[in-house]
Scaffold this motif. Structure first.
Motif, PDB file in Angstrom:
ATOM      1  N   VAL A 347       0.856  -1.190   0.000  1.00 47.60           N
ATOM      2  CA  VAL A 347       0.000   0.000   0.000  1.00 47.60           C
ATOM      3  C   VAL A 347       0.894   1.242   0.000  1.00 47.60           C
ATOM      4  O   VAL A 347       2.111   1.160   0.190  1.00 47.60           O
ATOM      5  CB  VAL A 347      -0.958   0.023   1.215  1.00 47.60           C
ATOM      6  CG1 VAL A 347      -1.802  -1.243   1.256  1.00 47.60           C
ATOM      7  CG2 VAL A 347      -0.206   0.223   2.540  1.00 47.60           C
ATOM      8  N   ASP A 389      -6.383   2.288   1.036  1.00 51.12           N
ATOM      9  CA  ASP A 389      -7.260   2.892   0.035  1.00 51.12           C
ATOM     10  C   ASP A 389      -8.631   3.256   0.602  1.00 51.12           C
ATOM     11  O   ASP A 389      -9.388   4.010  -0.009  1.00 51.12           O
ATOM     12  CB  ASP A 389      -7.420   1.953  -1.172  1.00 51.12           C
ATOM     13  CG  ASP A 389      -7.972   0.579  -0.789  1.00 51.12           C
ATOM     14  OD1 ASP A 389      -8.136   0.318   0.427  1.00 51.12           O
ATOM     15  OD2 ASP A 389      -8.236  -0.240  -1.693  1.00 51.12           O
ATOM     16  N   ARG A 390      -8.934   2.714   1.783  1.00 50.33           N
ATOM     17  CA  ARG A 390     -10.189   3.018   2.485  1.00 50.33           C
ATOM     18  C   ARG A 390     -10.018   2.641   3.944  1.00 50.33           C
ATOM     19  O   ARG A 390      -9.029   2.019   4.330  1.00 50.33           O
ATOM     20  CB  ARG A 390     -11.362   2.244   1.868  1.00 50.33           C
ATOM     21  CG  ARG A 390     -11.157   0.744   1.842  1.00 50.33           C
ATOM     22  CD  ARG A 390     -12.303   0.021   1.172  1.00 50.33           C
ATOM     23  NE  ARG A 390     -12.026  -1.385   0.989  1.00 50.33           N
ATOM     24  CZ  ARG A 390     -12.150  -2.319   1.928  1.00 50.33           C
ATOM     25  NH1 ARG A 390     -12.572  -1.976   3.150  1.00 50.33           N
ATOM     26  NH2 ARG A 390     -11.881  -3.587   1.672  1.00 50.33           N
TER      27      ARG A 390
END
Length: 469
Positions: A347, A389-390
């Motif tokens: 990530v 991403d969330r």
């Protein structure tokens, strides 16, 4: 509705559990007892036997003709008797190697031992013979399967189901399986990740079928020896250069090595000397036992299904030298295995000033050989950050430091526009720090780092997990 509740109750009574119920079967205290028992077994026989036996290879042609496989003289009782002569306590058989040829009566593929001229269930004969001789039964199973095309960049849902179906057969039809050795998964050479085939799904599937079955993943080529990454037992394949530290190991461990020159039988074996038995016992088996490590010695049956005379002689000599298995009453303190997917892998990452090319993404690139290193000029308050991403749920963070760069950490997580302190203490295992805590939600994680004597911070890998509990 009443009938539905009755059916649900019956399912639970039969042990048809949900993933949450399955997790309840993996209790830390029970697992530690199983790990202790495994270490105290001390010494056992690995048996590589399958299609490669008939091809003078360690990996057979994945489409080799079924007609090749025929060992009419096969005698699993001879194997068991040979193991007992060496004062071994168990046997472990390769049920399916990397080329994908099952040597049991499977319904998952026609490419199996029952459709060969031999036509007998080798796993059953092995399990029956070893139990009859008072020996524990363990099995080996390869995730990599080139016949079924279970290989890198090609994994499908049907492949995952095939693996579950085959493991169900092995753990349902052959009695108690003490341990399962898994191979061909997340290793540099096999390149099938624990996300491609979710490790926790397979792990808990195994535990749902046999809660006491230990899972041994041969992944020490990749994962450090200070923690149980994706394995109940830290497992080392000596022949692949994976060597345990006899001086520093504090984990329940297994190391394996072949008695002969290779894992599977070769035509040259009957006339080629086996390894020196005194060296095996005095430099491997006994010292490893003294380091919480069970030693598994491979002996390969020949194309007739029998062990060669030189191997039988060597095993008897080993039995004269190796007399007593370990008798540990407890093992050193260590954390439970990490078995969930690493949600931090690759990530977006950020950090304080890095040292030259050792920039931030090296600390979450799924490679323990690379590292983020803080710049010496900015070493008073280095920090490292991960951005998802969330918003995600997580309850475990694992930090693998540089070998000579110990540090302390305060951890924060970002939720709904605010930073919150994560009040969790790290459990230290060598250079690895494991934080386990009640699940929180966050979109970012930040490590504030304090090194000793203003040294540079070195992070080989930072993993984040949402474990089943």
């Amino acid at each position: 509705m009443k009938k539905l509740f009755s059916l649900l109750a019956a399912a639970i009574a039969l042990g048809l559990a949900s993933p949450t119920q399955t997790q309840a079967q993996v209790k830390p205290e029970a697992l530690r007892k199983q790990q202790l028992d495994f270490v105290n077994l001390g010494f056992g026989m690995f048996i590589h036997y399958g299609m490669p036996t008939f091809m003078d290879q360690d990996w057979s042609d994945p489409n080799a003709s079924l007609k090749l496989f025929n060992s009419p003289k096969l005698d699993a009782n001879q194997w068991a008797t040979a193991a007992k002569s060496a004062n071994m306590t168990y046997g472990c058989l390769t049920t399916k190697h990397h080329s994908g040829f099952p040597i049991w009566n499977t319904k998952t593929t026609d490419y199996n031992v029952m459709n060969t001229p031999f036509g007998r269930d080798v796993v059953k004969e092995f399990a029956d013979a070893f139990r009859k001789n008072g020996l524990k039964v363990m099995l080996y199973y390869s995730i990599l399967d080139t016949h079924q095309e279970i290989r890198p960049n090609n994994i499908t849902k049907s492949h995952i189901q095939l693996i579950k179906d085959q493991l169900t057969e092995l753990l349902t039809n052959y009695g108690e399986i003490h341990s399962l050795v898994i191979d061909g998964w997340d290793a540099p050479w096999s390149r099938i990740s624990y996300d491609d085939i979710p490790f926790d799904d397979i792990y808990y599937h195994i535990k749902s079928l046999q809660p006491n079955c230990l899972v041994m993943e041969l992944n020490s080529a990749k994962y450090p020896g200070e923690a149980l990454f994706y394995s109940d037992i830290k497992s080392y394949e000596q022949g692949a250069g994976q060597f345990i530290s006899k001086e520093h190991n504090k984990l329940p461990a297994m190391a394996c090595l072949p008695l002969q020159q290779n894992w599977f039988w070769k035509k040259s074996f009957p006339t080629t000397a086996v390894k020196d038995v005194k060296q095996l016992v005095n430099e491997f088996v006994i010292p490893y036992n003294d380091a919480y490590c069970n030693f598994m010695l491979n002996v390969a049956p020949n194309a007739d299904g029998l062990m060669d005379e030189n191997a039988l002689v060597a095993l008897k000599e080993i039995g004269k030298l190796y007399k007593q298995t370990p008798k540990y009453t407890q093992l050193p303190a260590y954390e439970a295995p990490i078995v969930s997917s690493n949600i931090a892998k690759k990530v977006y990452s950020n950090s304080s000033w890095s040292d030259d090319m050792n920039i931030m993404d090296f600390a979450n690139d799924d490679n323990f050989g690379s590292a983020w290193v803080s710049n010496a000029a900015a070493s008073t308050a280095p920090w490292y950050e991960l951005t998802f991403d969330r918003t995600k749920s997580f309850n475990t963070i694992v930090i693998t430091e540089g070998k000579n760069n110990p540090a302390t950490y305060t951890v924060e997580y970002f939720k709904d526009g605010k930073w919150y302190n994560l009040n969790a203490a790290a459990k230290e295992q060598g250079r690895i720090k494991i934080f386990r805590f009640d699940a929180v939600l966050g979109s970012k994680i930040r490590l504030n780092i304090k090194t000793k004597n203003a040294a540079q911070a070195v992070l080989n890998e930072v993993g984040v997990y949402n474990e089943r509990r």
